[in-house]
Every structure is written in C-alpha cells, then in structure tokens.
Scaffold this active site. Structure first.
Site, PDB file in Angstrom:
ATOM      1  N   ASP A 140      38.917  16.236  16.999  1.00  0.00           N
ATOM      2  CA  ASP A 140      38.689  14.999  17.759  1.00  0.00           C
ATOM      3  C   ASP A 140      38.002  13.936  16.918  1.00  0.00           C
ATOM      4  OD1 ASP A 140      39.820  16.035  20.031  1.00  0.00           O
ATOM      5  OD2 ASP A 140      37.937  16.561  20.984  1.00  0.00           O
ATOM      6  N   CYS A 194      56.056  26.031  32.944  1.00  0.00           N
ATOM      7  CA  CYS A 194      55.484  25.542  34.195  1.00  0.00           C
ATOM      8  C   CYS A 194      56.452  25.734  35.360  1.00  0.00           C
ATOM      9  CB  CYS A 194      55.121  24.058  34.082  1.00  0.00           C
ATOM     10  SG  CYS A 194      53.628  23.736  33.122  1.00  0.00           S
ATOM     11  N   CYS A 197      56.322  24.735  39.470  1.00  0.00           N
ATOM     12  CA  CYS A 197      54.946  24.656  39.949  1.00  0.00           C
ATOM     13  C   CYS A 197      54.403  23.225  39.843  1.00  0.00           C
ATOM     14  CB  CYS A 197      54.055  25.601  39.153  1.00  0.00           C
ATOM     15  SG  CYS A 197      52.321  25.574  39.647  1.00  0.00           S
ATOM     16  N   CYS A 200      48.839  21.612  39.891  1.00  0.00           N
ATOM     17  CA  CYS A 200      47.906  20.700  39.223  1.00  0.00           C
ATOM     18  C   CYS A 200      48.086  19.271  39.741  1.00  0.00           C
ATOM     19  CB  CYS A 200      48.082  20.755  37.707  1.00  0.00           C
ATOM     20  SG  CYS A 200      49.726  20.320  37.116  1.00  0.00           S
ATOM     21  N   CYS A 204      44.922  17.307  42.207  1.00  0.00           N
ATOM     22  CA  CYS A 204      44.134  16.265  41.543  1.00  0.00           C
ATOM     23  C   CYS A 204      43.441  15.386  42.589  1.00  0.00           C
ATOM     24  CB  CYS A 204      45.021  15.406  40.651  1.00  0.00           C
ATOM     25  SG  CYS A 204      44.118  14.081  39.815  1.00  0.00           S
ATOM     26  N   CYS A 220      41.752   9.097  36.459  1.00  0.00           N
ATOM     27  CA  CYS A 220      41.289  10.446  36.111  1.00  0.00           C
ATOM     28  C   CYS A 220      39.760  10.514  36.154  1.00  0.00           C
ATOM     29  CB  CYS A 220      41.796  10.815  34.724  1.00  0.00           C
ATOM     30  SG  CYS A 220      41.209  12.415  34.128  1.00  0.00           S
ATOM     31  N   CYS A 250      42.584  20.639  37.836  1.00  0.00           N
ATOM     32  CA  CYS A 250      43.958  20.946  37.447  1.00  0.00           C
ATOM     33  C   CYS A 250      44.037  22.240  36.632  1.00  0.00           C
ATOM     34  CB  CYS A 250      44.573  19.786  36.675  1.00  0.00           C
ATOM     35  SG  CYS A 250      43.740  19.352  35.135  1.00  0.00           S
TER      36      CYS A 250
END
Length: 358
Positions: A140, A194, A197, A200, A204, A220, A250
């Site tokens: 990062d 995934c 599905c 998530c 949220c 978010c 999530c």
C-alpha cells in the site's frame, strides 16, 4: 567460460519456500499485463466512484503498468498474510449498539511495516543467494493494482464486493508485492467462484456495491470513516450504525470465509480492548490519549477529529442513555466545526426518542 543461466523454475520454487518461511501463508508469481484491469479502473475513475481519493487518479496509468512504476520489472511476487478473526464475535459487536465496531484488520498493529520488512528480507535473502537483481517491495505504499496482480498470481479471485477471495482461506488476509526484474515462470491465475451469490451486495449497510464488482466509495462506510474528510452525508449517518473505523459486513457474510484461517500473529492481537470497548469510553479519548493509544495502528491515519466525528455518529445511532447524552454534551463546544456538527446531529436524533434505554 560463461556461467550457466539461472534455473528460473528452481528459483521460483525457492522464492515460494522463502516466502512461506517468512510467515506468508500465500505466495504466487504473475506477469505485468493488466490491460483489462486498466480499462476497468479508468471507467471507475471517470464515474467519480473514488470520491475524494484523488491519489487514485493522480499517477495516471502507473497503477496498472508495473514497469512504469518500477522500471525493469518483469514479474510480481504477490504474498498474502492471514489476519482472520472470530466472525461470531464481530457479529455480536455489531448487534450491541453501545459498543464500537472497528474493522477487524485494524484491531492490532498496522500491518504495513510488518509485511514490508518481511518482503525486504525475502528480497535480501534471494539476493544473497543469486547476486544483485532489481526489486522493490510494496505494501500500500505506491500505486499498485494489488488485487489484480494477486489474482493473476493465483492467490484468489476478486469477489463481487471487490475484495480478494481464496477458496482455501476466504478473504481475511493482507496483500503485499515484490516487483522483480527476473523472468520467473508465472503461476496460473485464480478463477472466480462467486457464482450467483449476492450476499455481500445485499448486506451492505449503505448499498455501496452498486453492481457486482463495482463499489461506489462515496457510499462505502470504510471510505466514509477512514478516507473522507469533513461532513458525512446526513442520509448515510443512520446506516453507519456503530461502525467507527471501517466496515466488514461484506466479508463477514461471505460463505467462503468459513474457510478463513485465524491468525495468532502477535502484531495482530487486539490492542486497547477495541473488540469490546464502548462508544462512550472511546469518545472520551483526548487527542494526546488518542495518539498514544493508536501509535503503530492503522487507526491513527483517521486523526482525532475524524475519530470523534465517527463516534459522534455512532452515538447518535446508539440506544438512548444518560451516559450517551452526557458524552455527546461534553463535546458540544469542541473546537472542530465538523465534530460540533455531528454531535449536534446525534443529540437531535436522541431528542426525538422519548425515553432512555433500559
């Protein structure tokens, strides 16, 4: 007589072994082609879905072109470090409106320095064995499309919530990269699992996942409580609940996380009882105490003002009690206009409630 060229296949195996020995649970090697991801990123930025995170766009295409970020790069070694937590405890925390919820990754010490040091030692060990080579470690710390690179290295696929998921260990792990100028053989990329599905997306709190694989950062909670400066949209405040630094919903709901490995990395152990602290307790931290308690923590990046702003919102969402009202009133005259605004909003919320909680 010229020396024989390196056995890059054997070297790749050696790098994987050294990465595991350094404490990384996941390691893979990818190339540097990210054309499709670059197109996706450009579209995401053009829509303004990055909010006020101007640093996402400030480096142009370097984020998706590793060789421009670090000239000479031919391969990227991606690593993953588990930080899995007890999901049941997290859900219990979220259900208790008097307690503060801190994203699981931030409960202990900041992972950046730990991972960067391990990656640097990994590179130095390889260099001691094969001689000098071009490399640079990232955690990062620069514009890197880490999830796309990790996917291409086989560490996992990018889920509909945009986090990386490993079928053998869920999504509770940190990522780091070592850019190298070695033509190592690459690993097969991960495939997506995934399926149909949408848990998530459905869970949220602020409906920030506007479509599969597309996150609107402006909605978010992680962005709002960590990256966003200034006032939080009033319409979103009630949806934040007791989340004061980040959000894990999530990931908590993702069925693949039943395979997540719990980590006992000493640096990741909970500090300051943040897994059970009350909002009132944390709201009482003055700036010097905040700085002292968050030394070496990812939480410090929010700063004391945003810390109080976030907790004021959570206190506005908390069950009404004498302690909650007293805590909010203690900050009514805070020097920060942002803090005062959110405290006033929280008190107004409680004025609409007729009685204290039992």
């Amino acid at each position: 007589m010229s020396s024989l060229p390196p056995d890059y296949t054997a070297l790749a195996d050696r790098i994987r072994a050294l990465a595991h020995a350094a404490g990384f649970q996941r390691v893979g090697i990818s190339g540097i082609e990210l054309a499709e991801d670059e197109t996706f990123l450009r579209s995401w930025l053009a829509e303004g879905l990055h909010g006020s995170m101007q640093w996402m766009a400030s480096h142009g295409d370097k984020r998706s072109r590793p060789a421009e970020l670090h000239p000479g790069t031919l391969r990227v070694v991606s690593v993953g470090l588990d930080y899995g937590r007890d999901a049941d405890a997290a859900w219990a925390n979220l259900r208790d409106g008097e307690r503060a919820y801190v994203a699981r990754y931030a409960l202990g010490r900041d992972y950046h320095k730990l991972m960067r040091n391990r990656l640097q030692r990994l590179a130095e060990t390889v260099q001691a064995e094969i001689g000098p080579f071009g490399h640079r470690a990232f955690v990062d710390s620069a514009p890197v499309l880490e999830r796309a690179l990790a996917r291409n290295a086989g560490l996992g696929w990018i889920g509909k919530h945009t986090c990386l998921i490993d079928s053998d260990g869920g999504s509770w792990f940190f990522l780091g990269e070592l850019f190298v100028d070695l033509p190592l053989p690459i690993d097969p990329p991960a495939t997506a699992h995934c399926g149909t599905c949408t848990r998530c997306i459905d869970i949220c709190p602020t409906q920030a996942i506007v479509a599969p694989y597309r996150l609107d950062a402006r909605r978010c909670i992680s962005y709002l409580t960590i990256e966003h400066e200034g006032s939080i949209d009033e319409a979103l405040r009630p949806l934040i609940g007791n989340r004061i630094f980040g959000c894990d919903d999530c990931q908590l709901i993702c069925p693949w996380n039943k395979f997540a490995k719990r980590s006992d990395e000493p640096d990741f152990r909970v500090r300051n009882d943040l897994d059970k602290a009350t909002l009132v307790e944390l709201f009482a931290w003055e700036e010097d105490e905040f700085l002292r308690r968050t030394e070496g923590s990812a939480i410090r990046r929010s700063g004391h003002e945003r810390w109080l702003r976030n907790i004021a919102v959570a206190l506005g969402n908390a069950p009404k009690s004498e302690a909650v009202i007293a805590a909010l009133q203690s900050r009514r005259e805070h020097p920060s206009e942002v803090v005062r605004e959110h405290v006033a909003w929280a008190l107004a919320r409680h004025d609409l409630r007729s009685s204290f909680s039992p």
